[in-house]
Write a protein that holds these residues in place. Structure first.
Motif, mmCIF file in Angstrom:
data_model
loop_
_atom_site.group_PDB
_atom_site.id
_atom_site.type_symbol
_atom_site.label_atom_id
_atom_site.label_comp_id
_atom_site.label_asym_id
_atom_site.label_seq_id
_atom_site.Cartn_x
_atom_site.Cartn_y
_atom_site.Cartn_z
ATOM 1 N N ASN A 98 0.851 -1.190 0.000
ATOM 2 C CA ASN A 98 0.000 0.000 0.000
ATOM 3 C C ASN A 98 0.890 1.244 0.000
ATOM 4 O O ASN A 98 1.690 1.425 0.909
ATOM 5 N N PRO A 101 -0.691 4.021 3.449
ATOM 6 C CA PRO A 101 -1.558 3.571 4.544
ATOM 7 C C PRO A 101 -1.772 4.702 5.547
ATOM 8 O O PRO A 101 -0.831 5.381 5.937
ATOM 9 N N SER A 104 -3.682 1.589 10.904
ATOM 10 C CA SER A 104 -3.177 0.229 11.095
ATOM 11 C C SER A 104 -3.932 -0.788 10.241
ATOM 12 O O SER A 104 -3.336 -1.723 9.716
ATOM 13 N N ALA A 105 -5.228 -0.602 10.074
ATOM 14 C CA ALA A 105 -6.033 -1.538 9.278
ATOM 15 C C ALA A 105 -5.570 -1.556 7.822
ATOM 16 O O ALA A 105 -5.623 -2.600 7.165
ATOM 17 N N ASP A 106 -5.107 -0.414 7.304
ATOM 18 C CA ASP A 106 -4.600 -0.355 5.927
ATOM 19 C C ASP A 106 -3.351 -1.220 5.773
ATOM 20 O O ASP A 106 -3.155 -1.864 4.741
ATOM 21 N N ASN A 108 -2.554 -3.855 7.751
ATOM 22 C CA ASN A 108 -2.988 -5.253 7.918
ATOM 23 C C ASN A 108 -3.638 -5.805 6.656
ATOM 24 O O ASN A 108 -3.533 -6.990 6.374
ATOM 25 N N ALA A 109 -4.320 -4.949 5.900
ATOM 26 C CA ALA A 109 -4.995 -5.384 4.684
ATOM 27 C C ALA A 109 -4.040 -5.506 3.501
ATOM 28 O O ALA A 109 -4.406 -6.030 2.462
ATOM 29 N N SER A 110 -2.826 -5.046 3.670
ATOM 30 C CA SER A 110 -1.839 -5.032 2.596
ATOM 31 C C SER A 110 -0.819 -6.152 2.797
ATOM 32 O O SER A 110 -0.716 -6.724 3.875
ATOM 33 N N GLN A 111 -0.057 -6.445 1.756
ATOM 34 C CA GLN A 111 1.078 -7.358 1.929
ATOM 35 C C GLN A 111 2.225 -6.567 2.523
ATOM 36 O O GLN A 111 2.382 -5.372 2.246
ATOM 37 N N TRP A 112 3.050 -7.226 3.332
ATOM 38 C CA TRP A 112 4.176 -6.555 3.958
ATOM 39 C C TRP A 112 5.370 -7.490 4.060
ATOM 40 O O TRP A 112 5.230 -8.700 3.997
ATOM 41 N N SER A 149 0.184 -4.226 17.097
ATOM 42 C CA SER A 149 -0.327 -4.050 15.726
ATOM 43 C C SER A 149 -0.763 -2.610 15.470
ATOM 44 O O SER A 149 -1.908 -2.336 15.082
#
Length: 162
Positions: A98, A101, A104-106, A108-112, A149
């Motif tokens: 992302n 972002p 934090s939810a952005d 978590n919803a992305s690959q890292w 998180s």
């Protein structure tokens, strides 16, 4: 006298445990870890991408610049300069797909991809990217609190010279 011990010992133990827990959770907020790493000597580096760290919210602040540098041998480095972020427990440096972002939810919803623990919350520092990581796949660098998180700071990566 034994009545005093029956009250004093549990109160002391409870206070000790509460104090230790408070110190563990909140001491990073007022203790800075300062690093000042030099770039590795003898490398001819070219800048691929760059960005600037920004605040995420009122409690988690970040500033400074990040550059993605490569050498002729194909190695890639992430370089923080004039870096500063709110300290916290278990902070890590992550590359995230992302590009921007905001919470934090952005993240978590992305690959890292974790590059490991943050070396210090202040100062210049360098992180080596794995050879398998194609920097074109990653949109931003984030400072992430693994324990809770929580997103602490983010830098959107733009092509060099933009």
């Amino acid at each position: 006298m034994t009545q005093v011990y029956k009250i004093a010992i549990p109160v002391f133990l409870l206070g000790f445990i509460a104090g230790a827990g408070f110190w563990y959770l909140f001491s990073p907020a007022f203790i800075d870890r300062v690093v000042n790493e030099e770039l590795p000597a003898g490398f001819e580096l070219s800048e691929l991408r760059s960005g600037n760290f920004r605040d995420v919210d009122g409690a988690h602040r970040g500033s400074g610049s990040v550059k993605v540098l490569s050498n002729a041998a194909g190695g890639t480095l992430l370089r923080f300069a004039e870096f500063e972020v709110t300290n916290g427990p278990d902070l890590e440096v992550w590359l995230v797909t992302n590009p921007d972002p905001k919470k934090s939810a952005d993240v978590n919803a992305s690959q890292w991809l974790s590059l490991g623990p943050l070396k210090g919350n202040k100062g210049d520092q360098t992180y080596v990217l794995p050879a398998t990581a194609d920097i074109a796949d990653w949109g931003s660098v984030v400072i992430w609190c693994e324990q809770f998180s929580v997103l602490f700071s983010v830098a959107t990566l733009s092509p060099a010279g933009v």
